[in-house]
Scaffold this active site. Structure first.
Site, PDB file in Angstrom:
ATOM      1  CG  LEU A   1       7.393 -25.922   0.542  1.00 26.85           C
ATOM      2  CD1 LEU A   1       7.804 -27.387   0.716  1.00 26.85           C
ATOM      3  CD2 LEU A   1       6.319 -25.803  -0.523  1.00 26.85           C
ATOM      4  CG  ASP A   2       1.944 -22.466   3.878  1.00 30.02           C
ATOM      5  OD1 ASP A   2       2.597 -21.432   3.655  1.00 30.02           O
ATOM      6  OD2 ASP A   2       0.788 -22.659   3.444  1.00 30.02           O
ATOM      7  CE  LYS A   3       5.695 -25.155  13.130  1.00 27.69           C
ATOM      8  NZ  LYS A   3       5.487 -24.446  14.424  1.00 27.69           N
TER       9      LYS A   3
END
Length: 440
Positions: A216-218
């Site tokens: 997942l993106d940060k």
């Protein structure tokens, strides 16, 4: 009768002494009968069993003949464990004998030294649980300059407690955590805090480190699946690559899409000049990308609460697609610019959350988990007047409906494919003589 005169220089012979002519002849015959040393040694070795049988001291055992070039006599046996069921043979070597290079494995396969259950094997063959792998001893490697190994820092008690507090599902093969926004999935430049660095705290009752199978993106929060074993990691990775895993996201977007249930199909590529840190829609060079959205509720024309489902797995796909149709995700300044922020009490953090993940389980059944919203997202829903209970929409396959014509065609194609597969198996069995013929 007159006797023959004695030879010149000869005197009376001593008793038992051979005549000079005979002595010279005997010496000459002895030289003619003297065997070569190697042949004599071979005959001595051949006579050793007979000497032993008669009670004589046996001759020294000859050295074993050297094997053919590239062939090793000493071998090792390994049994395939359950976690390695179905993997390629070269992958098995990477896991369990990493010091043996692919070139050695290929050479052993070509020379017939690499075998599985007694049969010759190739690096690309897949192994099954319980099979026995025959491995020759590895050749000594040339000394190499040892590279310093990077040692993972030891986790503190607080870090371990934090990581274990993120877990929302755990079984023998899988862990699901609720990743908070701001925590990266993997490390990178100037990124020291990440999920990958916390995996040592998630071993629990197993003695192997869990493995990431997607990311997942940060700044995206929500459900993140982690495999607990090598076997489940391969299984889940295949599920994500083949798109059989389903991921459902919640987002708050700027404005309200005119179509409440739509499919976005826009190719995505890395944006030049950004070092790969930013993506954009590129009709010529981009990779095919598909995202579905459904409007859950709307706050007038100001914002909408939407459900998002990625049908492909491109970097930043949902963020790029929503910005491309004019409805960037709230808080996503990277793709929405200044127009991606709401005034008032709405948080400036990104409002994108992985709400649900559903994937087949390696041991049967499914992993189907929902992750609670982070505080800023839940506060924004309340501030905009959205009804939280309206959020979990059923997936298409969860809606009871009569089969359509397309469903019937799909079922017919699957049935025909299975029939062809069964017939192909029957032909192979007949060709190998495995199936007995029926007597007429």
């Amino acid at each position: 009768m007159k006797g023959r005169p004695p030879a010149k220089g000869s005197g009376p012979r001593k008793p038992g002494a051979a005549a000079p002519g005979r002595a010279r002849g005997a010496a000459k015959a002895a030289r003619a009968r003297k065997p070569d040393a190697p042949k004599a040694a071979a005959r001595s070795a051949a006579k050793a069993p007979a000497a032993k049988a008669s009670g004589a001291k046996p001759a020294a055992r000859p050295a074993a003949s050297s094997p053919a070039k590239g062939v090793s006599l000493d071998v090792r046996q390994f049994r395939v464990a359950a976690d390695d069921d179905g993997i390629r043979l070269d992958r098995w070597f990477q896991r369990h004998l990493p010091d043996i290079g692919f070139n050695s494995v290929s050479r052993w396969a070509r020379t017939g030294q690499l075998r599985v259950d007694g049969a010759r094997a190739a690096p690309g063959d897949r192994v099954a649980e319980g099979q026995t792998i025959r491995v020759p001893p590895a050749e000594p490697k040339a000394p190499e300059t040892a590279k310093p190994r990077r040692v993972r820092p030891q986790l503190t008690d607080d870090q371990a407690a934090f990581a274990q507090g993120l877990v929302i599902h755990r079984d023998a093969q899988a862990i699901v955590i609720n990743k908070p926004p701001g925590l990266a999935t993997q490390g990178g430049t100037k990124t020291e805090d990440h999920v990958d660095g916390l995996l040592d705290a998630l071993e629990f009752d197993l003695d192997q480190r869990p493995k990431l199978v997607h990311r997942l993106d940060k700044d995206t929060s929500g459900a993140l699946l982690i495999a607990r074993t090598a076997r489940s990691a391969a299984f889940f990775a295949k599920a994500f690559s083949s798109r059989t895993a389903r991921k459902v996201y919640w987002a708050i977007v700027m404005g309200v899409p005119s179509i409440e249930d739509g499919m976005i199909e826009l190719p995505i590529a890395k944006q030049p000049g950004t070092g790969g840190e930013k993506m954009h829609v590129d009709e010529k060079e981009g990779l095919p990308s598909r995202s579905r959205y459904r409007v859950i509720e709307r706050a007038g024309n100001r914002a909408a609460w939407v459900e998002l489902q990625p049908y492909t797995g491109r970097t930043h796909q949902l963020r790029v697609h929503m910005a491309a149709i004019g409805h960037p995700i709230v808080g996503d300044g990277k793709y929405g610019g200044k127009e991606a922020f709401l005034s008032g009490t709405i948080s400036r953090k990104m409002h994108l959350h992985a709400r649900r993940i559903r994937v087949d389980h390696p041991d049967g059944g499914r992993v189907d988990v929902r992750a609670d919203l982070p505080d800023h997202f839940a506060a924004s829903l309340a501030s905009l007047g959205f009804d939280f209970s309206a959020g979990d929409l059923p997936l298409d396959e969860e809606i009871a409906r009569a089969p359509t014509r397309e469903d019937e065609k799909k079922a017919a194609r699957a049935h025909a494919k299975q029939i062809r597969k069964d017939r192909k198996g029957e032909r192979r069995a007949r060709g190998s003589g495995g199936a007995p013929r029926r007597k007429s």
